[in-house]
Design a protein around this motif. Sequence first.
Motif, PDB file in Angstrom:
ATOM      1  N   SER A 157      38.894  22.078  28.860  1.00 42.01           N
ATOM      2  CA  SER A 157      39.690  23.066  28.126  1.00 42.01           C
ATOM      3  C   SER A 157      38.891  24.347  27.895  1.00 42.01           C
ATOM      4  CB  SER A 157      40.138  22.510  26.781  1.00 42.01           C
ATOM      5  OG  SER A 157      40.852  23.504  26.056  1.00 42.01           O
ATOM      6  N   LEU A 158      39.533  25.479  28.183  1.00 45.22           N
ATOM      7  CA  LEU A 158      38.983  26.802  27.871  1.00 45.22           C
ATOM      8  C   LEU A 158      39.746  27.454  26.723  1.00 45.22           C
ATOM      9  CD1 LEU A 158      38.609  28.356  31.458  1.00 45.22           C
ATOM     10  CD2 LEU A 158      36.794  27.377  30.061  1.00 45.22           C
ATOM     11  N   HIS A 159      40.720  26.745  26.142  1.00 45.68           N
ATOM     12  CA  HIS A 159      41.664  27.394  25.243  1.00 45.68           C
ATOM     13  C   HIS A 159      41.022  27.896  23.960  1.00 45.68           C
ATOM     14  CE1 HIS A 159      44.431  25.271  27.954  1.00 45.68           C
ATOM     15  NE2 HIS A 159      45.300  26.220  27.633  1.00 45.68           N
ATOM     16  N   THR A 160      39.851  27.359  23.588  1.00 49.70           N
ATOM     17  CA  THR A 160      39.200  27.850  22.374  1.00 49.70           C
ATOM     18  C   THR A 160      38.247  29.013  22.660  1.00 49.70           C
ATOM     19  OG1 THR A 160      37.437  26.195  22.627  1.00 49.70           O
ATOM     20  CG2 THR A 160      39.341  25.584  21.280  1.00 49.70           C
ATOM     21  N   ALA A 161      38.070  29.346  23.941  1.00 47.16           N
ATOM     22  CA  ALA A 161      37.209  30.467  24.323  1.00 47.16           C
ATOM     23  C   ALA A 161      37.977  31.784  24.166  1.00 47.16           C
ATOM     24  CB  ALA A 161      36.716  30.294  25.747  1.00 47.16           C
ATOM     25  N   THR A 162      37.240  32.879  24.313  1.00 53.00           N
ATOM     26  CA  THR A 162      37.833  34.215  24.217  1.00 53.00           C
ATOM     27  C   THR A 162      37.589  34.973  25.508  1.00 53.00           C
ATOM     28  OG1 THR A 162      37.396  34.269  21.843  1.00 53.00           O
ATOM     29  CG2 THR A 162      37.854  36.383  22.919  1.00 53.00           C
ATOM     30  N   ALA A 163      38.629  35.549  26.050  1.00 51.71           N
ATOM     31  CA  ALA A 163      38.501  36.320  27.291  1.00 51.71           C
ATOM     32  C   ALA A 163      38.294  37.796  26.975  1.00 51.71           C
ATOM     33  CB  ALA A 163      39.741  36.146  28.153  1.00 51.71           C
ATOM     34  N   THR A 164      37.287  38.404  27.601  1.00 49.37           N
ATOM     35  CA  THR A 164      37.084  39.850  27.477  1.00 49.37           C
ATOM     36  C   THR A 164      37.835  40.614  28.565  1.00 49.37           C
ATOM     37  OG1 THR A 164      35.077  39.789  28.850  1.00 49.37           O
ATOM     38  CG2 THR A 164      34.806  39.477  26.469  1.00 49.37           C
ATOM     39  N   TRP A 165      38.224  39.898  29.627  1.00 53.25           N
ATOM     40  CA  TRP A 165      38.958  40.532  30.724  1.00 53.25           C
ATOM     41  C   TRP A 165      39.642  39.442  31.523  1.00 53.25           C
ATOM     42  CZ3 TRP A 165      36.618  41.978  36.045  1.00 53.25           C
ATOM     43  CH2 TRP A 165      37.565  42.657  36.814  1.00 53.25           C
ATOM     44  N   VAL A 166      40.902  39.672  31.870  1.00 54.54           N
ATOM     45  CA  VAL A 166      41.659  38.744  32.706  1.00 54.54           C
ATOM     46  C   VAL A 166      42.328  39.548  33.809  1.00 54.54           C
ATOM     47  CG1 VAL A 166      43.537  37.051  32.786  1.00 54.54           C
ATOM     48  CG2 VAL A 166      42.102  37.220  30.745  1.00 54.54           C
ATOM     49  N   SER A 167      42.240  39.037  35.019  1.00 56.16           N
ATOM     50  CA  SER A 167      42.823  39.742  36.147  1.00 56.16           C
ATOM     51  C   SER A 167      43.275  38.726  37.188  1.00 56.16           C
ATOM     52  CB  SER A 167      41.803  40.721  36.742  1.00 56.16           C
ATOM     53  OG  SER A 167      42.386  41.493  37.772  1.00 56.16           O
ATOM     54  N   ALA A 168      43.827  39.235  38.275  1.00 58.34           N
ATOM     55  CA  ALA A 168      44.272  38.378  39.368  1.00 58.34           C
ATOM     56  C   ALA A 168      44.027  39.093  40.685  1.00 58.34           C
ATOM     57  CB  ALA A 168      45.757  38.047  39.215  1.00 58.34           C
ATOM     58  N   PHE A 169      43.904  38.314  41.746  1.00 55.06           N
ATOM     59  CA  PHE A 169      43.764  38.896  43.086  1.00 55.06           C
ATOM     60  C   PHE A 169      44.350  37.914  44.091  1.00 55.06           C
ATOM     61  CE2 PHE A 169      39.928  36.516  42.148  1.00 55.06           C
ATOM     62  CZ  PHE A 169      39.644  35.821  43.326  1.00 55.06           C
ATOM     63  N   GLY A 170      44.598  38.415  45.289  1.00 55.72           N
ATOM     64  CA  GLY A 170      45.213  37.583  46.316  1.00 55.72           C
ATOM     65  C   GLY A 170      44.425  37.593  47.604  1.00 55.72           C
ATOM     66  N   ASP A 171      45.038  37.050  48.645  1.00 56.04           N
ATOM     67  CA  ASP A 171      44.364  36.935  49.944  1.00 56.04           C
ATOM     68  C   ASP A 171      45.023  37.810  51.003  1.00 56.04           C
ATOM     69  OD1 ASP A 171      46.689  35.446  50.045  1.00 56.04           O
ATOM     70  OD2 ASP A 171      45.835  33.868  51.320  1.00 56.04           O
ATOM     71  N   ALA A 172      45.682  38.893  50.570  1.00 58.90           N
ATOM     72  CA  ALA A 172      46.273  39.814  51.548  1.00 58.90           C
ATOM     73  C   ALA A 172      45.190  40.368  52.466  1.00 58.90           C
ATOM     74  CB  ALA A 172      46.989  40.956  50.829  1.00 58.90           C
ATOM     75  N   THR A 173      45.548  40.535  53.718  1.00 58.89           N
ATOM     76  CA  THR A 173      44.615  41.057  54.720  1.00 58.89           C
ATOM     77  C   THR A 173      45.308  42.198  55.456  1.00 58.89           C
ATOM     78  OG1 THR A 173      43.593  38.883  55.024  1.00 58.89           O
ATOM     79  CG2 THR A 173      43.278  40.488  56.782  1.00 58.89           C
ATOM     80  N   ARG A 174      44.675  43.366  55.436  1.00 57.89           N
ATOM     81  CA  ARG A 174      45.322  44.514  56.079  1.00 57.89           C
ATOM     82  C   ARG A 174      44.263  45.526  56.479  1.00 57.89           C
ATOM     83  NH1 ARG A 174      49.168  44.337  53.200  1.00 57.89           N
ATOM     84  NH2 ARG A 174      50.610  43.420  54.693  1.00 57.89           N
ATOM     85  N   GLN A 175      44.465  46.153  57.648  1.00 53.92           N
ATOM     86  CA  GLN A 175      43.551  47.195  58.130  1.00 53.92           C
ATOM     87  C   GLN A 175      44.363  48.283  58.817  1.00 53.92           C
ATOM     88  OE1 GLN A 175      40.916  46.083  61.365  1.00 53.92           O
ATOM     89  NE2 GLN A 175      39.334  47.521  60.706  1.00 53.92           N
ATOM     90  N   VAL A 176      44.013  49.541  58.524  1.00 50.33           N
ATOM     91  CA  VAL A 176      44.698  50.634  59.210  1.00 50.33           C
ATOM     92  C   VAL A 176      44.264  50.651  60.676  1.00 50.33           C
ATOM     93  CG1 VAL A 176      45.030  52.036  57.149  1.00 50.33           C
ATOM     94  CG2 VAL A 176      42.945  52.329  58.499  1.00 50.33           C
ATOM     95  N   THR A 177      45.154  51.084  61.543  1.00 49.97           N
ATOM     96  CA  THR A 177      44.856  51.062  62.975  1.00 49.97           C
ATOM     97  C   THR A 177      43.875  52.157  63.379  1.00 49.97           C
ATOM     98  OG1 THR A 177      46.840  52.399  63.391  1.00 49.97           O
ATOM     99  CG2 THR A 177      47.054  49.999  63.569  1.00 49.97           C
ATOM    100  N   ARG A 178      43.878  53.263  62.637  1.00 44.42           N
ATOM    101  CA  ARG A 178      42.915  54.340  62.866  1.00 44.42           C
ATOM    102  C   ARG A 178      42.361  54.771  61.517  1.00 44.42           C
ATOM    103  NH1 ARG A 178      40.868  55.175  67.681  1.00 44.42           N
ATOM    104  NH2 ARG A 178      40.247  57.221  66.922  1.00 44.42           N
ATOM    105  N   TYR A 179      41.043  54.979  61.445  1.00 43.76           N
ATOM    106  CA  TYR A 179      40.424  55.417  60.198  1.00 43.76           C
ATOM    107  C   TYR A 179      40.538  56.932  60.011  1.00 43.76           C
ATOM    108  CZ  TYR A 179      38.147  50.896  59.278  1.00 43.76           C
ATOM    109  OH  TYR A 179      37.880  49.582  58.995  1.00 43.76           O
ATOM    110  N   ARG A 180      41.027  57.606  61.036  1.00 43.53           N
ATOM    111  CA  ARG A 180      41.200  59.056  60.947  1.00 43.53           C
ATOM    112  C   ARG A 180      42.578  59.437  61.461  1.00 43.53           C
ATOM    113  NH1 ARG A 180      38.289  63.944  64.433  1.00 43.53           N
ATOM    114  NH2 ARG A 180      39.146  65.643  63.165  1.00 43.53           N
ATOM    115  N   LYS A 181      43.243  60.323  60.716  1.00 44.97           N
ATOM    116  CA  LYS A 181      44.521  60.866  61.155  1.00 44.97           C
ATOM    117  C   LYS A 181      44.498  62.360  60.880  1.00 44.97           C
ATOM    118  CE  LYS A 181      49.510  60.218  60.677  1.00 44.97           C
ATOM    119  NZ  LYS A 181      50.591  59.498  59.966  1.00 44.97           N
TER     120      LYS A 181
END
Length: 491
Positions: free
Chosen positions: A243-267
Amino acid sequence: MDAPVIVVGAGPTGLVLAAELRLGGVDVIVLERLPERSTRSRGLGYTARVVEMFDQRGLLPRFGSIETSARGHFGGIPLDYSVLEDCHFGARGIPQTQVEQVLEAWAVEAGADIRRGTEVVGLRDDGGTVEVTADTPQGRTVLRARYVVGCDGGRSTVRNLADFDATGSDATMEMYLADVVGAGVRARQIGERLPGGMVMSAPLGDGVDRIIVCEHGTPPARGDRSPSFDEVADAWKRLTGESLHTATATWVSAFGDATRQVTRYRKGNVLLAGDAAHTHLPAGGQGLSVSAQDAFNLGWKLAAVAAGRAPDELLDTYHDERHPVGTRLLANTRAQGLIYLGGSEVEPLRAVFEELMRIPDVARHLAGMVSGLDIRYDVGAGDHPLLGRRIPPRKLTTPDGLLTTAEVLHDATAVLLDLADDAALRAEAAPWTGGRLRIVTAAPHDLAPGDPLASGDALLVRPDGYVAWTGADPIPLSSALDRWLGRPTEK
């Protein structure tokens, strides 16, 4: 124009780029949406290659005592990164807030104009000038530059406004991150796979633990909403029984596993660097490091072009060199995600990987991939082992005393290392001196047998530390100098 270059985003990528532009003699304005630096740190260190990069600009002392470790992992499977010379898993325990503080001070000292609380809302490239519309505390304003670089993260406004094409895949899961006081849990710094997912916990100091929870089946459809700490604690309880329920969070966030790259680094006159160009699962702490390397690669080139010292075509080498690195980054982080975060179906794959990673050549391959030490750019003909690679950290005996290869690059100027005291070679390079090129007559000091630095009589080292020509190349030095530094100034 308001400045030759406008950089959008004052994270690590934008700050490195701004400092490099100023070292190259070009004025730069940095526009940052946030009114002040974030107090939150997703990243907690940087890889061996970036340790070298910061060293070559004399920045390492600003970080205080730096702890590196050879012990790391690939997809949660332990890996000793010392299988490669000069390699380690990276500098650990350095929060991104500290990285940004150091880099911002460096950029400001160099003369960068950083404007916070300025949100870009419009962009137009007419082929000669890029017009940026931004909202500021004083109202809407329009700024003009010859070039604009988007360093504004995975949800890049610049990328969207300039309509860059991108390929990749959407997130399939969501993971939770929390910095927690009073967690009272044991350290799981590489992470622990459990029947329902994966958990990680690492002490940050001052009683704070970094908690990461990946529970199988958590949908990615969250948008901009951060999870509550109860959601994090509930998921942790389901996976670990703790259990973490008695702890205190200073920051909570989320992230995912999306993968993406632009086809050209210059336009046109708009370029992208860092997460604006490539987004991926944060596996192995590579995100900040690859992004900073984008900026080190682009900065000296963009400065040379914007100042009129080099042709516009030099900027195309930024895409040519860094896009393959980004592609490989996305491939290795996706592979690590499958091995690390998959369910019971990946256990046979993990077992095979564990066997393979005990083979020294495989371990070296993976260590080089994650650390960035195996990067080799296509800079031209020649078979010298250092051609296209970054010059290794070595000591040199010079007329100014004993210097390291990093120290001769502190001022972000290209360096010709004359290792054979060749007066004719120095005369050939002389037209490029006076700000573009520094000639250093040197002898390698105390090299181990077989060291690649001992197998040549001259090296042309670019401002980013990569070797662009050697005395064994079939092309003359003057041709290489033309290509990388532009034509010499007529006198």
